[in-house]
Write an enzyme that holds these catalytic residues in place. Structure first.
Site, PDB file in Angstrom:
ATOM      1  N   LYS A   1      33.556  -1.249  40.955  1.00 52.41           N
ATOM      2  CA  LYS A   1      34.849  -1.134  41.006  1.00 52.41           C
ATOM      3  C   LYS A   1      35.838  -2.631  40.893  1.00 52.41           C
ATOM      4  CE  LYS A   1      34.967   3.253  42.772  1.00 52.41           C
ATOM      5  NZ  LYS A   1      33.438   3.332  42.928  1.00 52.41           N
TER       6      LYS A   1
HETATM    7  C1  LIG Z   1      32.732   4.603  42.591  1.00 54.21           C
HETATM    8  C2  LIG Z   1      31.456   4.392  42.296  1.00 54.21           C
HETATM    9  C3  LIG Z   1      30.735   5.451  41.519  1.00 54.21           C
HETATM   10  C4  LIG Z   1      31.458   6.803  40.856  1.00 54.21           C
HETATM   11  O1  LIG Z   1      32.437   6.286  39.885  1.00 54.21           O
HETATM   12  P1  LIG Z   1      33.420   7.299  39.359  1.00 54.21           P
HETATM   13  O2  LIG Z   1      34.393   6.359  38.402  1.00 54.21           O
HETATM   14  O3  LIG Z   1      34.472   7.976  40.390  1.00 54.21           O
HETATM   15  O4  LIG Z   1      32.817   8.420  38.551  1.00 54.21           O
HETATM   16  C5  LIG Z   1      29.424   5.262  41.461  1.00 54.21           C
HETATM   17  N1  LIG Z   1      28.676   4.533  42.064  1.00 54.21           N
HETATM   18  C6  LIG Z   1      29.344   3.613  42.558  1.00 54.21           C
HETATM   19  C7  LIG Z   1      28.305   2.629  43.374  1.00 54.21           C
HETATM   20  C8  LIG Z   1      30.756   3.538  43.202  1.00 54.21           C
HETATM   21  O5  LIG Z   1      31.019   2.605  43.924  1.00 54.21           O
END
Ligand SMILES: *Cc1c(COP(=O)(O)O)cnc(C)c1O
Length: 470
Positions: free
Chosen positions: A113
């Site tokens: 993120k």
């Molecule tokens: C947010 C997240 C995901 C999922 O990503 P999306 O964009 O919602 O498909 C997968 N792994 C981790 C560690 C995350 O923080």
């Protein structure tokens, strides 16, 4: 470049305009009127760029209303070695054979993120300053998104963050990560309740238009187009690094998925002309998206049918970004999208099975499921075979990626978090925990700044009124 809504009810708007909004006024999601194309010669000309330079090139195709020198400054401030713990920003590591790991978790909160949120923090501050206005971000988090937002917006002018978290329900490490921030514009609110109750308060406050306008409430959720655009960059970066030695021309990506945000960016990169062979969508036991790509039927589940798994950031039963892909699938027919979502609200599902063969043929999408036992076995296997420790989400990606390996086609698994964040599961797989990265070793002993309150709308509202930037 202008942006329109997937449901057709928004006059075309500039990047900076949609940046500060959540859903489009008609309930749809903002999407470029036409996608930019990157030809082979341009792609090759980017090979010598560092990550920030590449981010500038890609994002300048989307943020056309931000002056070039400003965008250069913003991307340089977002992607550098003061913020990321790898000199490459996004390192590519071999896992053996065609399998490689694209490291998206070198940012301050050890999860992918940060990749988008760091850019968002820079561009928010710029646009708010330009417009001489302020924004109060209100959100609820059970982990990754909230901390990435706080780290990206700490100390930024014109913006404050109010992040609700369930009191006593986050891991010691997660709490330390968020609550140790001492910046005056970051407000941690621990509510005596569960995540869903915190989320309900956020929704209620955002739904009170009078309150929302008076305190200029905003959100940084995963439907924000700037986040999708910033994520497109690392697909280009991954392709370039995987083809540096010559040989391969096509590359596949495997993506641990929840809200369909990460892999949507891969779909956008591919649609722009990046030679991507396959987009491998990996889910955990919450396999709504895998079911769609297998059958063509989209059937989101309610909270009571959403399992708590050992890859918790993928415990999602309603993929908010999915609408942008369906918009493409139905030939950018906004009326059709509107009808499908109306049907979803009434009947709980829709059926695009007549298009299912095109998912792979035309768009490169394939999918698979990984469960708890797969996750533990994969963590163990990868560690034994290559000495690399991967987190449970990334393990879901590796598990499914293995089913789609092809000779001569590099398979890049997106590393969505570092194992230190999920030490319990690593311990279950290997028999020993993971120490936190050196730089964070004393995180848990730092003083914490958090306000604990009852989980009521009135209490949260009063706190925002007293602390909002106006
Ligand atoms: C947010 C997240 C995901 C999922 O990503 P999306 O964009 O919602 O498909 C997968 N792994 C981790 C560690 C995350 O923080």
């Amino acid at each position: 470049m202008k942006y329109v809504s997937t449901r057709g009810g928004m006059a075309p708007q500039a990047f900076s305009d949609i940046l500060l909004e959540g859903l489009a006024p008609d309930g749809g999601l903002a999407i470029p009127e036409t996608l930019p194309r990157v030809d082979a010669a341009t792609l090759e000309s980017w090979r010598g760029l560092d990550y920030a330079g590449l981010a500038y090139e890609v994002l300048s195709l989307f943020a056309t209303d931000i002056p070039a020198d400003v965008l250069r400054r913003l991307t340089a401030a977002a992607y550098n070695e003061q913020v990321f713990s790898s000199e490459d920003i996004v390192p590519l590591r071999p896992l053996g054979g065609e399998l490689k790991l694209l490291g998206l978790s070198e940012g301050p909160t050890l999860a992918f993120k940060d990749m988008a949120m760091q850019f968002l923090g820079q561009v928010f501050e710029y646009v708010l300053t330009e417009r001489n206005t302020t924004l109060n971000i209100v959100g609820a988090t059970s982990g990754d998104t909230g901390s990435a937002a706080e780290y990206a917006l700490r100390g930024k002018k014109g913006v404050a963050v109010f992040m609700l978290s369930p009191h006593g329900r986050m891991s010691t490490f997660q709490r330390a990560q968020m609550y140790s921030l001492q910046d005056e514009n970051i407000h941690n609110i621990a509510v005596r309740g569960v995540f869903d109750e915190a989320q309900d308060i956020v929704k209620a406050l955002a739904g009170d238009l009078d309150f929302k306008n008076r305190y200029r409430l905003g959100a940084v959720n995963s439907i924000n187009w700037a986040r999708i655009a910033a994520q497109v960059v690392y697909y280009f970066h991954g392709w370039l690094r995987a083809t540096d030695e010559g040989g391969a021309k096509e590359v596949s990506f495997a993506v641990p998925s929840g809200n369909f945000g990460n892999i949507l960016s891969g779909h956008i990169a591919r649609s722009m002309g990046l030679p991507v062979r396959r987009l491998v969508l990996a889910t955990n036991e919450n396999n709504v998206l895998e079911e769609f790509f297998r059958t063509g039927i989209y059937r989101p589940r309610g909270p009571q049918h959403t399992y708590a798994t050992s890859s918790p950031s993928m415990d999602i039963s309603r993929a908010s970004n999915f609408e942008r892909f369906v918009f493409e699938l139905v030939g950018r027919d906004a009326d059709r999208v509107k009808a499908l979502w109306a049907q979803l609200a009434e009947q709980g599902s829709f059926d695009l099975s007549e298009r299912q063969p095109d998912f792979e043929r035309q768009y490169g999408f394939v999918s698979g499921v990984s469960n708890h036992d797969d996750r533990l076995a994969t963590i163990r296997q990868v560690y034994e075979e290559s000495g690399v420790l991967i987190d449970p989400h990334t393990a879901d990606g590796v598990k499914v990626a293995r089913d789609f390996l092809e000779p001569g086609v590099p398979m890049l698994v997106l590393e969505t978090a570092l194992p230190a964040k999920f030490s319990d599961t690593i311990e279950a797989a290997l028999g020993h925990p993971v120490p936190p990265p050196l730089a964070l070793a004393d995180l848990e002993s730092l003083p914490q700044r958090v306000t604990v309150m009852d989980c009521t709308q009135a209490d949260v509202r009063a706190f925002i009124e007293a602390n909002a930037k106006i």
